[in-house]
Design a protein around this motif. Structure first.
Motif, PDB file in Angstrom:
ATOM      1  N   GLU A  45      65.294   7.604  43.480  1.00  0.00           N
ATOM      2  CA  GLU A  45      65.784   8.537  44.501  1.00  0.00           C
ATOM      3  C   GLU A  45      66.923   9.398  43.971  1.00  0.00           C
ATOM      4  OE1 GLU A  45      67.629   8.487  49.039  1.00  0.00           O
ATOM      5  OE2 GLU A  45      66.479   6.775  48.298  1.00  0.00           O
ATOM      6  N   VAL A  46      67.706   8.840  43.058  1.00  0.00           N
ATOM      7  CA  VAL A  46      68.844   9.581  42.501  1.00  0.00           C
ATOM      8  C   VAL A  46      68.667   9.641  40.975  1.00  0.00           C
ATOM      9  CG1 VAL A  46      71.353   9.844  42.523  1.00  0.00           C
ATOM     10  CG2 VAL A  46      70.235   8.541  44.339  1.00  0.00           C
ATOM     11  N   PRO A  47      67.770  10.492  40.479  1.00  0.00           N
ATOM     12  CA  PRO A  47      67.409  10.492  39.052  1.00  0.00           C
ATOM     13  C   PRO A  47      68.547  10.894  38.118  1.00  0.00           C
ATOM     14  CG  PRO A  47      66.431  12.375  40.173  1.00  0.00           C
ATOM     15  CD  PRO A  47      66.989  11.499  41.240  1.00  0.00           C
ATOM     16  N   GLU A  48      69.563  11.615  38.627  1.00  0.00           N
ATOM     17  CA  GLU A  48      70.642  12.036  37.730  1.00  0.00           C
ATOM     18  C   GLU A  48      71.465  10.839  37.211  1.00  0.00           C
ATOM     19  OE1 GLU A  48      72.051  13.188  41.991  1.00  0.00           O
ATOM     20  OE2 GLU A  48      70.172  13.045  40.836  1.00  0.00           O
ATOM     21  N   VAL A  49      71.429   9.716  37.942  1.00  0.00           N
ATOM     22  CA  VAL A  49      72.136   8.527  37.459  1.00  0.00           C
ATOM     23  C   VAL A  49      71.389   7.907  36.273  1.00  0.00           C
ATOM     24  CG1 VAL A  49      73.110   6.287  38.140  1.00  0.00           C
ATOM     25  CG2 VAL A  49      73.013   8.138  39.794  1.00  0.00           C
ATOM     26  N   ASN A  50      70.110   8.256  36.144  1.00  0.00           N
ATOM     27  CA  ASN A  50      69.277   7.748  35.046  1.00  0.00           C
ATOM     28  C   ASN A  50      69.085   8.821  33.977  1.00  0.00           C
ATOM     29  OD1 ASN A  50      67.718   5.475  34.093  1.00  0.00           O
ATOM     30  ND2 ASN A  50      65.886   6.687  34.443  1.00  0.00           N
ATOM     31  N   ALA A  51      70.014   9.777  33.909  1.00  0.00           N
ATOM     32  CA  ALA A  51      69.897  10.886  32.965  1.00  0.00           C
ATOM     33  C   ALA A  51      71.045  10.843  31.966  1.00  0.00           C
ATOM     34  CB  ALA A  51      69.898  12.217  33.722  1.00  0.00           C
ATOM     35  N   LYS A  83      65.231  10.904  32.616  1.00  0.00           N
ATOM     36  CA  LYS A  83      64.304   9.876  32.151  1.00  0.00           C
ATOM     37  C   LYS A  83      63.419   9.439  33.312  1.00  0.00           C
ATOM     38  CE  LYS A  83      66.516  10.037  28.252  1.00  0.00           C
ATOM     39  NZ  LYS A  83      67.183   8.909  27.613  1.00  0.00           N
ATOM     40  N   HIS A  84      62.110   9.533  33.106  1.00  0.00           N
ATOM     41  CA  HIS A  84      61.169   9.123  34.152  1.00  0.00           C
ATOM     42  C   HIS A  84      60.714   7.687  33.937  1.00  0.00           C
ATOM     43  CE1 HIS A  84      61.208  13.176  35.645  1.00  0.00           C
ATOM     44  NE2 HIS A  84      60.792  13.662  34.478  1.00  0.00           N
ATOM     45  N   PHE A  85      61.592   6.899  33.398  1.00  0.00           N
ATOM     46  CA  PHE A  85      61.360   5.470  33.172  1.00  0.00           C
ATOM     47  C   PHE A  85      62.730   4.818  33.205  1.00  0.00           C
ATOM     48  CE2 PHE A  85      61.691   7.740  29.156  1.00  0.00           C
ATOM     49  CZ  PHE A  85      62.738   7.081  28.530  1.00  0.00           C
ATOM     50  N   VAL A  86      62.752   3.511  33.316  1.00  0.00           N
ATOM     51  CA  VAL A  86      64.029   2.795  33.342  1.00  0.00           C
ATOM     52  C   VAL A  86      64.036   1.738  32.235  1.00  0.00           C
ATOM     53  CG1 VAL A  86      65.607   1.347  34.669  1.00  0.00           C
ATOM     54  CG2 VAL A  86      64.275   3.123  35.825  1.00  0.00           C
ATOM     55  N   HIS A  87      64.860   1.972  31.237  1.00  0.00           N
ATOM     56  CA  HIS A  87      65.127   0.957  30.218  1.00  0.00           C
ATOM     57  C   HIS A  87      66.471   0.347  30.595  1.00  0.00           C
ATOM     58  CE1 HIS A  87      61.667   2.253  28.222  1.00  0.00           C
ATOM     59  NE2 HIS A  87      62.170   2.960  27.230  1.00  0.00           N
ATOM     60  N   MET A  88      66.421  -0.824  31.213  1.00  0.00           N
ATOM     61  CA  MET A  88      67.615  -1.419  31.820  1.00  0.00           C
ATOM     62  C   MET A  88      68.426  -2.216  30.799  1.00  0.00           C
ATOM     63  SD  MET A  88      69.274  -1.574  34.666  1.00  0.00           S
ATOM     64  CE  MET A  88      68.069  -1.152  35.935  1.00  0.00           C
ATOM     65  N   GLY A  89      69.681  -1.818  30.594  1.00  0.00           N
ATOM     66  CA  GLY A  89      70.581  -2.580  29.741  1.00  0.00           C
ATOM     67  C   GLY A  89      71.265  -3.668  30.544  1.00  0.00           C
ATOM     68  N   ILE A  90      71.259  -4.885  30.005  1.00  0.00           N
ATOM     69  CA  ILE A  90      71.901  -6.017  30.677  1.00  0.00           C
ATOM     70  C   ILE A  90      73.055  -6.482  29.793  1.00  0.00           C
ATOM     71  CG2 ILE A  90      71.595  -8.318  31.643  1.00  0.00           C
ATOM     72  CD1 ILE A  90      69.924  -6.250  33.063  1.00  0.00           C
ATOM     73  N   ALA A  91      74.284  -6.253  30.211  1.00  0.00           N
ATOM     74  CA  ALA A  91      75.446  -6.622  29.412  1.00  0.00           C
ATOM     75  C   ALA A  91      75.570  -8.139  29.331  1.00  0.00           C
ATOM     76  CB  ALA A  91      76.715  -6.021  30.011  1.00  0.00           C
ATOM     77  N   VAL A  92      75.743  -8.638  28.100  1.00  0.00           N
ATOM     78  CA  VAL A  92      75.815 -10.083  27.862  1.00  0.00           C
ATOM     79  C   VAL A  92      77.062 -10.372  27.029  1.00  0.00           C
ATOM     80  CG1 VAL A  92      74.686 -12.090  26.843  1.00  0.00           C
ATOM     81  CG2 VAL A  92      73.307 -10.289  27.912  1.00  0.00           C
ATOM     82  N   THR A 106      68.773   3.319  29.499  1.00  0.00           N
ATOM     83  CA  THR A 106      69.031   4.482  30.346  1.00  0.00           C
ATOM     84  C   THR A 106      70.030   4.178  31.463  1.00  0.00           C
ATOM     85  OG1 THR A 106      67.167   3.968  31.830  1.00  0.00           O
ATOM     86  CG2 THR A 106      66.700   5.342  29.897  1.00  0.00           C
ATOM     87  N   PHE A 107      70.233   2.897  31.761  1.00  0.00           N
ATOM     88  CA  PHE A 107      71.176   2.467  32.804  1.00  0.00           C
ATOM     89  C   PHE A 107      71.562   1.036  32.479  1.00  0.00           C
ATOM     90  CE2 PHE A 107      72.343   0.701  36.963  1.00  0.00           C
ATOM     91  CZ  PHE A 107      73.200   1.686  37.446  1.00  0.00           C
ATOM     92  N   THR A 108      72.761   0.618  32.888  1.00  0.00           N
ATOM     93  CA  THR A 108      73.249  -0.718  32.528  1.00  0.00           C
ATOM     94  C   THR A 108      73.763  -1.460  33.756  1.00  0.00           C
ATOM     95  OG1 THR A 108      73.844  -0.053  30.275  1.00  0.00           O
ATOM     96  CG2 THR A 108      74.969  -1.989  31.163  1.00  0.00           C
ATOM     97  N   PRO A 131      74.998   7.042  25.712  1.00  0.00           N
ATOM     98  CA  PRO A 131      75.157   8.282  26.473  1.00  0.00           C
ATOM     99  C   PRO A 131      74.718   8.166  27.931  1.00  0.00           C
ATOM    100  CG  PRO A 131      73.103   8.351  25.268  1.00  0.00           C
ATOM    101  CD  PRO A 131      73.733   7.022  24.934  1.00  0.00           C
ATOM    102  N   GLN A 132      74.622   6.952  28.441  1.00  0.00           N
ATOM    103  CA  GLN A 132      74.183   6.754  29.815  1.00  0.00           C
ATOM    104  C   GLN A 132      75.182   7.349  30.803  1.00  0.00           C
ATOM    105  OE1 GLN A 132      73.363   2.545  30.373  1.00  0.00           O
ATOM    106  NE2 GLN A 132      72.383   2.417  28.357  1.00  0.00           N
ATOM    107  N   SER A 133      74.679   7.644  31.999  1.00  0.00           N
ATOM    108  CA  SER A 133      75.523   8.274  33.018  1.00  0.00           C
ATOM    109  C   SER A 133      75.893   7.347  34.158  1.00  0.00           C
ATOM    110  CB  SER A 133      74.799   9.505  33.593  1.00  0.00           C
ATOM    111  OG  SER A 133      74.591  10.453  32.577  1.00  0.00           O
ATOM    112  N   GLY A 134      75.428   6.093  34.095  1.00  0.00           N
ATOM    113  CA  GLY A 134      75.758   5.167  35.171  1.00  0.00           C
ATOM    114  C   GLY A 134      75.735   3.725  34.712  1.00  0.00           C
ATOM    115  N   ILE A 135      76.606   2.908  35.325  1.00  0.00           N
ATOM    116  CA  ILE A 135      76.625   1.467  35.073  1.00  0.00           C
ATOM    117  C   ILE A 135      77.031   0.777  36.365  1.00  0.00           C
ATOM    118  CG2 ILE A 135      78.977   1.633  34.149  1.00  0.00           C
ATOM    119  CD1 ILE A 135      78.376  -0.858  32.469  1.00  0.00           C
TER     120      ILE A 135
END
Length: 520
Positions: A363-369, A379-388, A435-437, A456-460
């Motif tokens: 719904e809010v694609p700019e957070v995934n840009a 990005k029309h996909f989500v590669h989710m980063g999981i901080a460990v 693309t997001f964390t 270079p992600q725009s949201g976490i």
């Protein structure tokens, strides 16, 4: 001439800095032998030789910035270098997992040193191969001191990298001569650690078959757990295990880090008391006031650099909300046993948060840009980063195409990445392309925090501790399990409206998980 050029550096990385040259002009090189190391804002890249021959010219010196496919050096191929020059070099650069020994070379030019070694000459103790994309290490502990008698394959010292601990065995029996790199020193792959006086009086005076007192190793064994790997002892203390709980697979039953991990996974019962740490001699870096100066690991240096770059580059802003976790906790408690029985993995909270974020990102694609120059790349996909969090620092493995995964697949992927991170086995590819964390500070007890972007992600998204608090529900005060959520975002491409909308959609999906099933 064969050209040596900058390889592909990774997604969205266009330039690097030449960190170190392992060879100098005139040196002979073998195919795939490491020539130099490049540093980017994400990873360290080693550049291997594309051909055998002689390094003719270095075009890009240490400290220079180079782009992808830029010319680094030229190699005169083996036919131009001459067989008599390259052959001895090839033999002297022979390396194995156990270290380095000039006594193994059969070439005529090296025969003198070979005979000398057999008669009591010096053998170099070298830094072994440290692993993929790892070019340097720190000397952790020396198990032997100068003048000690050692047996072949007996452990001399332990090296620490940002990923794993590497043990260095003696290449052959003899007496430890000069220690060239002290504890705490940084060494490069292929560097010299010490010299070993091979054979000679030391070896002949202590025959392997009868020697009941090869002192150095015997004394060490009598000293209890002093011969166990330091990394193993540290992990045993963390896990509450004693040496009696762990079966050592190293030389002479020495306990290794892997042995402790197996014992912990196997459900070994901890003793009442954790093993006492071995007394540590005062470090040369300690002063009279009790201060200690310790050099930052390469991983910690990279983390510091990237976090500061994020603050200097992005227009970071954080918005907060809170979520009632009642719905998720009830659903999880109801189906966790069936879920684990069918899928073989526990149903945790991370799969709910990952699904909720994937839903909100649509719904809010700019957070995934991300910003690339003057362009915004959606990005029309989500590669989710999981901080460990790991003992050596924070790493962010990436779950690829998380938006197409089921709850079970997400949980399995997170579990696999968590194990690899804990064991220091994450590859460069495992941590690229996010693309997001999501960062979960709640596991450490954090009630509220502002996470820093992972460029270079725009949201976490920052998760926090679940804490029961009095809340007004339908005009009545009830005790509810509440969690604060924090979204840090790059205000250059994400407006306040988009950030707040994203966080509200995550909140709605978690408070009513059925929305995720119906894509609402």
């Amino acid at each position: 001439m064969t050209e040596v050029r900058v390889p592909t550096l990774g997604e969205s990385v266009s330039e690097a800095t030449v960190a170190s040259w392992f060879k100098k002009p005139g040196d002979s090189v073998e195919v795939d032998e490491m020539l130099c190391e490049l540093e980017t804002d994400k990873v360290t890249v080693e550049v291997p030789s594309p051909a055998a021959g002689e390094l003719a010219e270095i075009v890009a010196a240490e400290g220079e910035t180079v782009g992808v496919d830029a010319l680094l050096a030229n190699i005169a191929e083996a036919g131009n270098a001459g067989p008599e020059e390259t052959k001895p070099k090839a033999s002297t650069e022979k390396k194995t997992q156990d270290g380095y020994s000039g006594a193994d070379t059969p070439e005529p030019e090296e025969s003198g040193s070979t005979e000398t070694a057999k008669g009591g000459g010096e053998v170099d103790v070298m830094v072994p191969t440290l692993g993929e994309s790892v070019s340097e290490a720190t000397v952790g502990t020396w198990y032997k001191k100068e003048g000690d008698t050692v047996e072949a394959d007996e452990m001399l010292c332990e090296l620490e990298t940002d990923k794993v601990s590497v043990e260095v065995p003696a290449p052959q029996a003899g007496t430890l001569g000069k220690i060239l790199k002290a504890e705490g020193d940084t060494v490069e792959a292929g560097g010299k650690l010490a010299t070993l006086l091979a054979g000679g009086a030391a070896a002949s005076s202590a025959p392997k078959d009868d020697a009941p007192e090869p002192s150095a190793s015997s004394d060490a064994k009598d000293g209890g757990d002093t011969e166990d790997a330091p990394s193993a002892k540290k992990l045993m203390a963390e896990k509450g295990l004693s040496p009696d709980d762990v079966t050592g697979t190293g030389k002479d039953g020495r306990i290794m880090k892997e042995d402790v991990l197996k014992a912990a996974e196997g459900g070994a019962k901890p003793k009442a008391e954790a093993p006492k740490p071995t007394p540590r001699a005062p470090s040369p870096a300690e002063d009279a006031d009790g201060e200690e100066r310790v050099k930052m690991t390469r991983l910690r240096q990279t983390i510091a650099k990237r976090l500061k770059e994020a603050q200097n580059t992005a227009a970071m802003l954080t918005t907060y909300n809170e979520v009632d976790m009642t719905g998720v906790m009830e659903l999880r408690n109801e189906y966790k046993d069936l879920f684990q029985k069918k899928h073989g993995v526990k149903l945790g909270f991370m799969s709910f948060f990952t699904k909720a974020c994937c839903h909100a990102l649509k719904e809010v694609p700019e957070v995934n840009a991300e910003i690339d120059g003057t362009d915004v790349v959606y990005k029309h996909f989500v590669h989710m980063g999981i901080a460990v969090g790991t003992p050596t620092g924070l790493v962010v493995p990436v779950i690829r195409n998380a938006d197409d995964m089921s709850f079970a697949t997400i949980e399995k992927s997170i579990n696999e990445m968590g194990v690899k991170a804990r064991d220091g086995k994450l590859s460069m590819a495992d941590m690229q392309g996010g693309t997001f964390t999501i960062s979960n500070g709640g596991v450490y007890g954090s009630l509220m925090s502002s996470p820093i972007l992972n460029p270079p992600q725009s949201g976490i998204l920052g998760m926090h501790k679940i804490q029961e608090r009095p809340m007004v529900v339908n005009g009545k005060i009830e005790i509810r399990p509440m969690m604060y959520l924090a979204l840090s975002y790059d205000h250059r491409i994400v407006d306040g409206k988009g950030a707040v909308t994203f966080l509200v959609r995550v909140k709605e999906a978690l408070e009513d998980p059925r929305r995720l099933l119906m894509d609402l």
